[in-house]
Motif scaffolding. Structure first.
Motif, PDB file in Angstrom:
ATOM      1  N   ILE A   7       0.658  -1.315   0.185  1.00 25.04           N
ATOM      2  CA  ILE A   7      -0.146  -0.038   0.030  1.00 25.04           C
ATOM      3  C   ILE A   7       0.932   1.305  -0.012  1.00 25.04           C
ATOM      4  CG2 ILE A   7      -1.671   1.359   1.279  1.00 25.04           C
ATOM      5  CD1 ILE A   7      -2.723  -1.411   2.412  1.00 25.04           C
ATOM      6  N   GLN A   8       0.523   2.162  -1.030  1.00 30.08           N
ATOM      7  CA  GLN A   8       1.200   3.262  -1.131  1.00 30.08           C
ATOM      8  C   GLN A   8       0.581   4.764  -1.181  1.00 30.08           C
ATOM      9  OE1 GLN A   8       4.905   3.241  -1.731  1.00 30.08           O
ATOM     10  NE2 GLN A   8       4.506   1.069  -1.261  1.00 30.08           N
ATOM     11  N   GLU A   9       1.136   5.788  -0.749  1.00 30.05           N
ATOM     12  CA  GLU A   9       0.546   7.078  -1.039  1.00 30.05           C
ATOM     13  C   GLU A   9      -0.166   7.059  -1.929  1.00 30.05           C
ATOM     14  OE1 GLU A   9       1.701  11.466   0.095  1.00 30.05           O
ATOM     15  OE2 GLU A   9       3.070  10.000   0.106  1.00 30.05           O
ATOM     16  N   HIS A  10      -1.426   8.051  -1.923  1.00 27.17           N
ATOM     17  CA  HIS A  10      -2.377   8.135  -3.180  1.00 27.17           C
ATOM     18  C   HIS A  10      -2.840   7.075  -3.893  1.00 27.17           C
ATOM     19  CE1 HIS A  10      -0.713  12.244  -2.485  1.00 27.17           C
ATOM     20  NE2 HIS A  10       0.510  11.744  -2.708  1.00 27.17           N
ATOM     21  N   MET A  11      -2.698   6.045  -3.302  1.00 24.48           N
ATOM     22  CA  MET A  11      -3.541   4.874  -3.935  1.00 24.48           C
ATOM     23  C   MET A  11      -5.077   5.123  -3.684  1.00 24.48           C
ATOM     24  SD  MET A  11      -1.685   1.220  -3.066  1.00 24.48           S
ATOM     25  CE  MET A  11      -0.542   0.467  -4.547  1.00 24.48           C
ATOM     26  N   GLU A  12      -5.883   4.666  -4.505  1.00 24.81           N
ATOM     27  CA  GLU A  12      -7.407   4.750  -4.357  1.00 24.81           C
ATOM     28  C   GLU A  12      -7.934   3.597  -3.487  1.00 24.81           C
ATOM     29  OE1 GLU A  12     -11.657   5.222  -6.747  1.00 24.81           O
ATOM     30  OE2 GLU A  12      -9.838   4.283  -7.709  1.00 24.81           O
ATOM     31  N   VAL A  62      -8.551  -5.036   4.352  1.00 22.64           N
ATOM     32  CA  VAL A  62      -7.962  -5.014   3.211  1.00 22.64           C
ATOM     33  C   VAL A  62      -8.151  -6.614   2.500  1.00 22.64           C
ATOM     34  CG1 VAL A  62      -5.910  -4.731   1.746  1.00 22.64           C
ATOM     35  CG2 VAL A  62      -6.454  -3.152   3.497  1.00 22.64           C
ATOM     36  N   ALA A  63      -8.731  -6.627   1.375  1.00 20.16           N
ATOM     37  CA  ALA A  63      -8.821  -7.846   0.497  1.00 20.16           C
ATOM     38  C   ALA A  63      -7.639  -8.196  -0.286  1.00 20.16           C
ATOM     39  CB  ALA A  63     -10.004  -7.925  -0.032  1.00 20.16           C
ATOM     40  N   GLU A  64      -7.340  -7.015  -1.056  1.00 18.30           N
ATOM     41  CA  GLU A  64      -6.200  -7.165  -2.016  1.00 18.30           C
ATOM     42  C   GLU A  64      -5.730  -5.676  -2.431  1.00 18.30           C
ATOM     43  OE1 GLU A  64      -6.957  -8.727  -5.837  1.00 18.30           O
ATOM     44  OE2 GLU A  64      -9.034  -7.958  -5.994  1.00 18.30           O
ATOM     45  N   VAL A  65      -4.510  -5.838  -2.712  1.00 14.68           N
ATOM     46  CA  VAL A  65      -3.720  -4.609  -3.289  1.00 14.68           C
ATOM     47  C   VAL A  65      -3.263  -4.821  -4.731  1.00 14.68           C
ATOM     48  CG1 VAL A  65      -1.770  -2.797  -3.133  1.00 14.68           C
ATOM     49  CG2 VAL A  65      -2.962  -3.941  -1.102  1.00 14.68           C
ATOM     50  N   GLU A  66      -3.819  -4.155  -5.722  1.00 16.00           N
ATOM     51  CA  GLU A  66      -3.821  -4.461  -6.856  1.00 16.00           C
ATOM     52  C   GLU A  66      -3.618  -3.183  -7.959  1.00 16.00           C
ATOM     53  OE1 GLU A  66      -6.975  -5.855 -10.532  1.00 16.00           O
ATOM     54  OE2 GLU A  66      -6.551  -7.487  -8.967  1.00 16.00           O
ATOM     55  N   GLY A  67      -2.255  -3.206  -8.626  1.00 13.86           N
ATOM     56  CA  GLY A  67      -1.964  -1.822  -9.200  1.00 13.86           C
ATOM     57  C   GLY A  67      -2.198  -0.767  -8.398  1.00 13.86           C
ATOM     58  N   ASP A  68      -2.855   0.331  -8.711  1.00  8.38           N
ATOM     59  CA  ASP A  68      -2.847   1.533  -7.747  1.00  8.38           C
ATOM     60  C   ASP A  68      -4.141   1.551  -6.907  1.00  8.38           C
ATOM     61  OD1 ASP A  68      -4.694   2.206  -9.669  1.00  8.38           O
ATOM     62  OD2 ASP A  68      -4.102   3.781 -10.096  1.00  8.38           O
ATOM     63  N   LYS A  69      -4.684   0.525  -6.552  1.00  8.75           N
ATOM     64  CA  LYS A  69      -5.983   0.444  -5.989  1.00  8.75           C
ATOM     65  C   LYS A  69      -5.996  -0.479  -4.763  1.00  8.75           C
ATOM     66  CE  LYS A  69      -9.246   1.006  -9.807  1.00  8.75           C
ATOM     67  NZ  LYS A  69      -8.869   2.713  -9.646  1.00  8.75           N
ATOM     68  N   VAL A  70      -6.481  -0.261  -3.479  1.00 11.11           N
ATOM     69  CA  VAL A  70      -6.676  -0.981  -2.329  1.00 11.11           C
ATOM     70  C   VAL A  70      -8.139  -1.434  -2.370  1.00 11.11           C
ATOM     71  CG1 VAL A  70      -6.350  -1.167   0.198  1.00 11.11           C
ATOM     72  CG2 VAL A  70      -5.013   0.324  -1.202  1.00 11.11           C
TER      73      VAL A  70
END
Length: 89
Positions: A7-12, A62-70
């Motif tokens: 998880i990164q800053e600015h992720m949706e 949190v179910a998954e982190v995919e691309g730029d989405k949480v």
């Protein structure tokens, strides 16, 4: 459990139903801190005042982190009801 270290800053942050919940400000301990300007205030079904301060979502949702989405394991309206508000003072 999802790899929350990605998880990164600015992720949706989106609910299981695909509805926008907020935008990641940062991860603090076992929860995601959402940005003040975008922390679930417009989620349909949300109650109370959600603007003007940070909100937090438990990493347990949190179910998954995919691309730029949480993606959360709960629908947006349910996730917002679990949000913790920043303590005042």
């Amino acid at each position: 459990m999802a790899d929350t270290s990605a998880i990164q800053e600015h992720m949706e942050v989106i609910g299981a139903d695909g509805v926008h919940v907020g935008t990641v400000d940062k991860v603090e301990g076992e929860r995601i801190k959402l940005t003040k300007k975008d922390s679930g205030a417009q989620v349909e079904g949300a109650e109370g005042s959600h603007s003007g301060h940070h909100h937090y979502i438990s990493l347990g949702l949190v179910a998954e982190v995919e691309g730029d989405k949480v993606r959360l394991s709960a629908n947006a309206d349910v996730a917002v009801s679990f949000e913790e508000e920043e303590s005042e003072g």
